[in-house]
Design a protein around this motif. Structure first.
Motif, PDB file in Angstrom:
ATOM      1  N   VAL A 188     -31.527 104.354  28.707  1.00 28.67           N
ATOM      2  CA  VAL A 188     -33.068 104.202  29.015  1.00 28.67           C
ATOM      3  C   VAL A 188     -33.456 103.126  27.971  1.00 28.67           C
ATOM      4  O   VAL A 188     -33.304 103.156  26.790  1.00 28.67           O
ATOM      5  CB  VAL A 188     -34.042 105.381  28.430  1.00 28.67           C
ATOM      6  CG1 VAL A 188     -35.468 105.085  28.644  1.00 28.67           C
ATOM      7  CG2 VAL A 188     -33.435 106.376  29.470  1.00 28.67           C
ATOM      8  N   PRO A 189     -33.976 102.015  28.390  1.00 27.80           N
ATOM      9  CA  PRO A 189     -34.286 100.882  27.878  1.00 27.80           C
ATOM     10  C   PRO A 189     -35.169 101.028  26.442  1.00 27.80           C
ATOM     11  O   PRO A 189     -36.074 101.770  26.688  1.00 27.80           O
ATOM     12  CB  PRO A 189     -34.878  99.497  28.705  1.00 27.80           C
ATOM     13  CG  PRO A 189     -35.500 100.588  29.861  1.00 27.80           C
ATOM     14  CD  PRO A 189     -34.408 101.673  29.895  1.00 27.80           C
ATOM     15  N   GLY A 190     -35.048 100.150  25.403  1.00 23.62           N
ATOM     16  CA  GLY A 190     -35.837 100.406  24.470  1.00 23.62           C
ATOM     17  C   GLY A 190     -35.096 100.337  22.994  1.00 23.62           C
ATOM     18  O   GLY A 190     -35.748 100.038  21.880  1.00 23.62           O
ATOM     19  N   LYS A 191     -33.806 100.630  22.898  1.00 23.80           N
ATOM     20  CA  LYS A 191     -33.125 100.534  21.679  1.00 23.80           C
ATOM     21  C   LYS A 191     -31.620 100.513  21.920  1.00 23.80           C
ATOM     22  O   LYS A 191     -30.936 100.693  23.010  1.00 23.80           O
ATOM     23  CB  LYS A 191     -33.452 101.294  20.678  1.00 23.80           C
ATOM     24  CG  LYS A 191     -33.354 102.816  21.035  1.00 23.80           C
ATOM     25  CD  LYS A 191     -33.708 103.681  19.886  1.00 23.80           C
ATOM     26  CE  LYS A 191     -33.847 105.153  19.867  1.00 23.80           C
ATOM     27  NZ  LYS A 191     -33.080 105.933  20.935  1.00 23.80           N
ATOM     28  N   SER A 192     -30.849  99.827  21.108  1.00 24.93           N
ATOM     29  CA  SER A 192     -29.562  99.994  20.937  1.00 24.93           C
ATOM     30  C   SER A 192     -28.761 101.137  20.213  1.00 24.93           C
ATOM     31  O   SER A 192     -29.558 102.022  19.674  1.00 24.93           O
ATOM     32  CB  SER A 192     -28.899  98.683  20.064  1.00 24.93           C
ATOM     33  OG  SER A 192     -29.057  98.744  18.828  1.00 24.93           O
ATOM     34  N   GLY A 193     -27.757 101.400  20.322  1.00 23.27           N
ATOM     35  CA  GLY A 193     -26.985 102.677  19.615  1.00 23.27           C
ATOM     36  C   GLY A 193     -27.034 103.920  20.456  1.00 23.27           C
ATOM     37  O   GLY A 193     -26.919 104.900  19.924  1.00 23.27           O
ATOM     38  N   GLN A 194     -27.798 103.742  21.743  1.00 25.42           N
ATOM     39  CA  GLN A 194     -27.695 105.122  22.583  1.00 25.42           C
ATOM     40  C   GLN A 194     -26.361 105.549  23.314  1.00 25.42           C
ATOM     41  O   GLN A 194     -25.531 104.398  23.390  1.00 25.42           O
ATOM     42  CB  GLN A 194     -28.793 104.937  23.645  1.00 25.42           C
ATOM     43  CG  GLN A 194     -30.134 104.810  22.915  1.00 25.42           C
ATOM     44  CD  GLN A 194     -31.301 104.663  24.116  1.00 25.42           C
ATOM     45  OE1 GLN A 194     -31.611 105.337  24.744  1.00 25.42           O
ATOM     46  NE2 GLN A 194     -31.658 103.401  24.421  1.00 25.42           N
ATOM     47  N   LYS A 195     -26.177 106.502  23.825  1.00 26.68           N
ATOM     48  CA  LYS A 195     -25.013 107.047  24.516  1.00 26.68           C
ATOM     49  C   LYS A 195     -25.249 106.743  26.022  1.00 26.68           C
ATOM     50  O   LYS A 195     -26.128 106.768  26.855  1.00 26.68           O
ATOM     51  CB  LYS A 195     -24.987 108.429  24.281  1.00 26.68           C
ATOM     52  CG  LYS A 195     -23.642 109.117  24.851  1.00 26.68           C
ATOM     53  CD  LYS A 195     -23.357 110.340  24.270  1.00 26.68           C
ATOM     54  CE  LYS A 195     -22.084 111.062  24.777  1.00 26.68           C
ATOM     55  NZ  LYS A 195     -21.340 110.390  25.869  1.00 26.68           N
ATOM     56  N   PRO A 221     -22.313  89.944  23.370  1.00 24.31           N
ATOM     57  CA  PRO A 221     -23.108  90.955  22.386  1.00 24.31           C
ATOM     58  C   PRO A 221     -24.604  90.853  22.517  1.00 24.31           C
ATOM     59  O   PRO A 221     -25.136  89.929  22.713  1.00 24.31           O
ATOM     60  CB  PRO A 221     -22.622  90.453  20.996  1.00 24.31           C
ATOM     61  CG  PRO A 221     -21.374  89.352  21.581  1.00 24.31           C
ATOM     62  CD  PRO A 221     -21.524  89.002  22.731  1.00 24.31           C
ATOM     63  N   SER A 222     -25.114  92.097  22.161  1.00 23.63           N
ATOM     64  CA  SER A 222     -26.555  92.232  21.999  1.00 23.63           C
ATOM     65  C   SER A 222     -26.774  92.144  20.749  1.00 23.63           C
ATOM     66  O   SER A 222     -26.921  93.103  19.865  1.00 23.63           O
ATOM     67  CB  SER A 222     -26.885  93.521  22.725  1.00 23.63           C
ATOM     68  OG  SER A 222     -28.217  94.007  22.018  1.00 23.63           O
ATOM     69  N   ILE A 223     -27.707  91.115  20.293  1.00 28.96           N
ATOM     70  CA  ILE A 223     -27.890  90.846  18.841  1.00 28.96           C
ATOM     71  C   ILE A 223     -28.863  91.691  18.258  1.00 28.96           C
ATOM     72  O   ILE A 223     -28.875  91.666  16.914  1.00 28.96           O
ATOM     73  CB  ILE A 223     -28.316  89.165  18.699  1.00 28.96           C
ATOM     74  CG1 ILE A 223     -29.523  88.707  19.281  1.00 28.96           C
ATOM     75  CG2 ILE A 223     -27.260  88.579  18.850  1.00 28.96           C
ATOM     76  CD1 ILE A 223     -30.129  87.556  18.830  1.00 28.96           C
ATOM     77  N   ALA A 255     -23.281  95.524  32.794  1.00 26.39           N
ATOM     78  CA  ALA A 255     -23.385  96.898  32.408  1.00 26.39           C
ATOM     79  C   ALA A 255     -23.941  96.745  30.932  1.00 26.39           C
ATOM     80  O   ALA A 255     -23.519  95.905  30.164  1.00 26.39           O
ATOM     81  CB  ALA A 255     -21.824  97.395  32.172  1.00 26.39           C
ATOM     82  N   ASP A 256     -24.935  97.299  30.854  1.00 24.26           N
ATOM     83  CA  ASP A 256     -25.843  97.295  29.679  1.00 24.26           C
ATOM     84  C   ASP A 256     -26.537  98.685  29.176  1.00 24.26           C
ATOM     85  O   ASP A 256     -27.237  99.132  29.637  1.00 24.26           O
ATOM     86  CB  ASP A 256     -27.239  96.533  29.908  1.00 24.26           C
ATOM     87  CG  ASP A 256     -28.117  95.968  28.574  1.00 24.26           C
ATOM     88  OD1 ASP A 256     -29.078  95.468  28.879  1.00 24.26           O
ATOM     89  OD2 ASP A 256     -27.435  96.291  27.829  1.00 24.26           O
ATOM     90  N   GLY A 257     -26.012  98.707  28.031  1.00 21.36           N
ATOM     91  CA  GLY A 257     -26.272 100.168  27.320  1.00 21.36           C
ATOM     92  C   GLY A 257     -25.343 101.226  27.178  1.00 21.36           C
ATOM     93  O   GLY A 257     -24.649 101.676  28.022  1.00 21.36           O
ATOM     94  N   VAL A 298     -35.403  91.238  24.806  1.00 24.48           N
ATOM     95  CA  VAL A 298     -36.808  90.875  24.346  1.00 24.48           C
ATOM     96  C   VAL A 298     -37.617  92.092  25.061  1.00 24.48           C
ATOM     97  O   VAL A 298     -37.741  92.677  26.045  1.00 24.48           O
ATOM     98  CB  VAL A 298     -37.230  89.799  25.298  1.00 24.48           C
ATOM     99  CG1 VAL A 298     -38.988  89.493  25.477  1.00 24.48           C
ATOM    100  CG2 VAL A 298     -36.661  88.359  25.226  1.00 24.48           C
ATOM    101  N   MET A 299     -38.336  92.776  23.830  1.00 21.02           N
ATOM    102  CA  MET A 299     -39.006  93.969  24.076  1.00 21.02           C
ATOM    103  C   MET A 299     -40.509  93.794  23.743  1.00 21.02           C
ATOM    104  O   MET A 299     -40.663  93.305  22.523  1.00 21.02           O
ATOM    105  CB  MET A 299     -38.590  95.114  23.313  1.00 21.02           C
ATOM    106  CG  MET A 299     -36.932  95.408  23.671  1.00 21.02           C
ATOM    107  SD  MET A 299     -36.390  97.123  22.560  1.00 21.02           S
ATOM    108  CE  MET A 299     -34.727  96.674  23.380  1.00 21.02           C
ATOM    109  N   ASP A 300     -41.449  94.127  24.498  1.00 20.72           N
ATOM    110  CA  ASP A 300     -43.001  93.731  24.155  1.00 20.72           C
ATOM    111  C   ASP A 300     -43.724  94.808  23.473  1.00 20.72           C
ATOM    112  O   ASP A 300     -44.721  94.705  23.348  1.00 20.72           O
ATOM    113  CB  ASP A 300     -43.641  93.012  25.589  1.00 20.72           C
ATOM    114  CG  ASP A 300     -43.696  94.308  26.595  1.00 20.72           C
ATOM    115  OD1 ASP A 300     -44.223  93.976  27.735  1.00 20.72           O
ATOM    116  OD2 ASP A 300     -43.279  95.290  26.412  1.00 20.72           O
TER     117      ASP A 300
HETATM  118  C1  DX5 Z   1     -31.323  98.418  25.523  1.00 28.38           C
HETATM  119  C2  DX5 Z   1     -30.710  97.083  25.543  1.00 28.38           C
HETATM  120  C3  DX5 Z   1     -29.301  96.963  25.414  1.00 28.38           C
HETATM  121  C4  DX5 Z   1     -28.756  97.408  24.159  1.00 28.38           C
HETATM  122  C5  DX5 Z   1     -27.378  97.472  24.147  1.00 28.38           C
HETATM  123  O1  DX5 Z   1     -32.819  98.355  25.722  1.00 28.38           O
HETATM  124  O2  DX5 Z   1     -31.144  96.342  26.906  1.00 28.38           O
HETATM  125  O3  DX5 Z   1     -29.080  95.494  25.651  1.00 28.38           O
HETATM  126  O4  DX5 Z   1     -29.553  96.752  23.270  1.00 28.38           O
HETATM  127  O5  DX5 Z   1     -27.120  98.136  22.751  1.00 28.38           O
HETATM  128  P1  DX5 Z   1     -25.902  99.151  22.866  1.00 28.38           P
HETATM  129  O6  DX5 Z   1     -24.661  98.447  23.318  1.00 28.38           O
HETATM  130  O7  DX5 Z   1     -25.941  99.584  21.428  1.00 28.38           O
HETATM  131  O8  DX5 Z   1     -26.450 100.076  23.851  1.00 28.38           O
END
Ligand code: DX5
Ligand code: ZN
Length: 361
Positions: A237-244, A101-103, A271-273, A130-132
Motif C-alpha cells: 500500500v503506497p506511503g512508505k518503504s520497508g513494507q512486506k 533503488p528507491s532513495i 515491481a514496486d514495494g 514523491v508523496m504529498d
Molecule cells: C511506496 C513506494 C515504494 C517504496 C519501495 O509507496 O512507492 O517505491 O519506497 O521501498 P521498499 O522496496 O522498501 O518497499
C-alpha cells in the motif's frame, strides 16, 4: 567514468589505456559505458560543448551484450546463430531488466548522498517517491528537490508521483528533469490521464501509470496501453518503504498480463514495494522488468553488492524462462543444444540443473 569503473568492466585492463593514448595527443577524452543511452547522450553534449581541442568518445561495449552465451565470447565474432535458437535469443534480448533503488529508504536528510550511492552502486535508474501527504499520509519531497538532485547524475530519474490531482502538477516534474513520470490511476480519469500522456510524450518523458494493490487496471486506461512506457504494479500500500510484499500481487500480474497482451503493451512492468532478493525472481517470471528496491537495496550498506546480487537472482530466473521456451519449441534436443551453447562453467552448470529439475533432459 573513472579508471576503476572502466578496468572493472573489462578483465583485460590494458584495453582501457586507449584513453591515455588520445590524452597524450592532447585530445579531450570522454570514456563511457556504450550500452547506456544516457551516457552516449551526455558524452555527445560534453564533446559539443568542448571548444579549442578535439574530442573523442570511447564507448566501452561488451561483444554479444545481453545474450549470455555470446557475451565476451570471441567465437561469436561474425557468426550467425542457428535458426532454431533465434526465438530463444530474441526472448533473451526482450527480457532485459533494470534495477531502480528507491532513495526514500535512505537518509532523507542527505538525499544527494543517496543519489551518489545509487551511482557508485551501478543502479540503472533512480526511483524518486514523491508523496504529498494527501494521496498518501506521508510527505517526502516535490519537484523542487528533484530539480536540486538532477545535476548530480545522468542516471534516469524514475519519478513516482503519489500525489492528488497529478494533472495540475506534472509539468513541474517534467521541468525538474524527470525521465519517466508515473501517476496513479486512482486519481486520474480518461481525460486527465490523456492530458498527462500527451504532455509527457510531447516532452519525450516516459509515460507511467501506477495501480495500488486493491486497484485493477481501469478500463478507461486500456486505450493508452499501446503507448504506455511503464506500468507500476504496487505490491505494497503506497506511503512508505520497508513494507512486506503483498503475495496476492503474483496472481494479479497473471490477470494483468492477459489484458496487456490483448492491448499491444510494449512498455515494461515495474515491481514496486517490498521487492527483495527472495522474491525478485518470481516478480521477473510474473513479467516485471524494472525492480524498485527501497529497504532491500538503498537500505543496505553495500549498494553495489546488493544490486549485483539482484542481477544474479533475476538472471537465474530468466534462464528458466529461456529453457521453457527451448523445450516448448524443440523438446529435449533443443534444450540440450541451448545448454551446450554456454561455455563450460558456473552458468552452464546452473542452466543444466534447472533443465534437470524441470525434467527437460
Ligand atoms: C511506496 C513506494 C515504494 C517504496 C519501495 O509507496 O512507492 O517505491 O519506497 O521501498 P521498499 O522496496 O522498501 O518497499
Ligand atoms: Zn515507488
Amino acid at each position: 567514468m573513472e579508471g576503476n569503473d572502466i578496468s572493472e568492466m573489462w578483465n583485460d585492463a590494458s584495453r582501457w589505456k586507449t584513453g591515455d593514448k588520445w590524452r597524450s595527443f592532447g585530445w579531450n577524452v570522454i570514456e563511457i559505458e556504450g550500452h547506456k543511452i544516457e551516457q552516449i547522450d551526455a558524452a555527445i553534449s560534453k564533446a559539443n560543448s568542448t571548444k579549442g581541442i578535439p574530442s573523442i568518445i570511447i564507448a566501452r561495449t561488451i561483444k554479444g551484450k545481453s545474450v549470455e552465451h555470446m557475451e565476451s565470447n570471441p567465437q561469436w565474432h561474425g557468426k550467425a546463430p542457428d535458426s532454431d535458437t533465434v526465438p530463444i535469443i530474441n526472448l533473451e534480448l526482450d527480457s532485459q531488466f533494470v534495477i531502480a533503488p528507491s532513495i526514500i529508504a535512505g537518509d532523507m536528510t542527505h538525499l544527494e548522498n543517496e543519489i551518489k550511492r545509487c551511482v557508485t552502486g551501478r543502479a540503472d535508474y533512480i526511483h524518486l517517491d514523491v508523496m504529498d501527504g494527501k494521496f498518501v499520509p506521508n510527505k517526502t519531497f516535490d519537484h523542487n528537490k528533484i530539480k536540486e538532485l538532477r545535476s548530480l547524475t545522468i542516471l534516469p530519474f524514475d519519478s513516482h508521483l503519489m500525489i492528488d490531482e497529478p494533472v495540475k502538477h506534472v509539468k513541474e516534474y517534467v521541468e525538474a528533469g524527470s525521465d519517466i513520470i508515473t501517476v496513479h490511476a486512482e486519481v486520474c480519469d480518461e481525460s486527465s490521464f490523456g492530458e498527462i500522456h500527451d504532455l509527457l510524450k510531447h516532452n519525450q518523458v516516459g509515460v507511467g501509470l501506477a495501480i495500488n494493490p486493491d486497484t485493477e487496471l481501469p478500463v478507461w486506461s486500456y486505450k493508452f496501453i499501446p503507448t504506455l512506457d511503464q506500468l507500476i504494479v504496487m505490491s505494497v500500500v503506497p506511503g512508505k518503504s520497508g513494507q512486506k510484499y503483498i503475495e496476492e500481487t503474483h496472481e494479479k500480474m497473471k490477470r494483468l498480463n492477459v489484458i496487456l497482451n490483448e492491448h499491444q503493451f510494449s512498455g515494461y512492468i515495474e515491481a514496486d514495494g517490498g521487492v527483495t532478493l527472495e522474491n525478485a525472481g518470481s516478480c521477473f517470471i510474473d513479467g516485471a522488468r524494472c525492480f524498485v528496491g527501497g529497504s532491500a537495496i538503498i537500505g543496505q550498506k553495500d549498494v553495489r553488492g546488493i544490486i549485483n546480487e539482484f542481477r544474479i537472482h533475476i538472471l537465474k530466473a530468466r534462464r528458466k524462462i529461456l529453457l521453457d521456451k527451448a523445450y516448448q519449441l524443440g523438446g529435449s534436443t533443443l534444450v540440450k543444444k541451448w545448454i551446450d551453447l554456454h561455455i563450460i562453467g558456473e552458468k552452464k552448470e546452473h542452466i543444466r540443473k534447472i533443465a534437470a529439475q524441470e525434467g527437460y533432459l
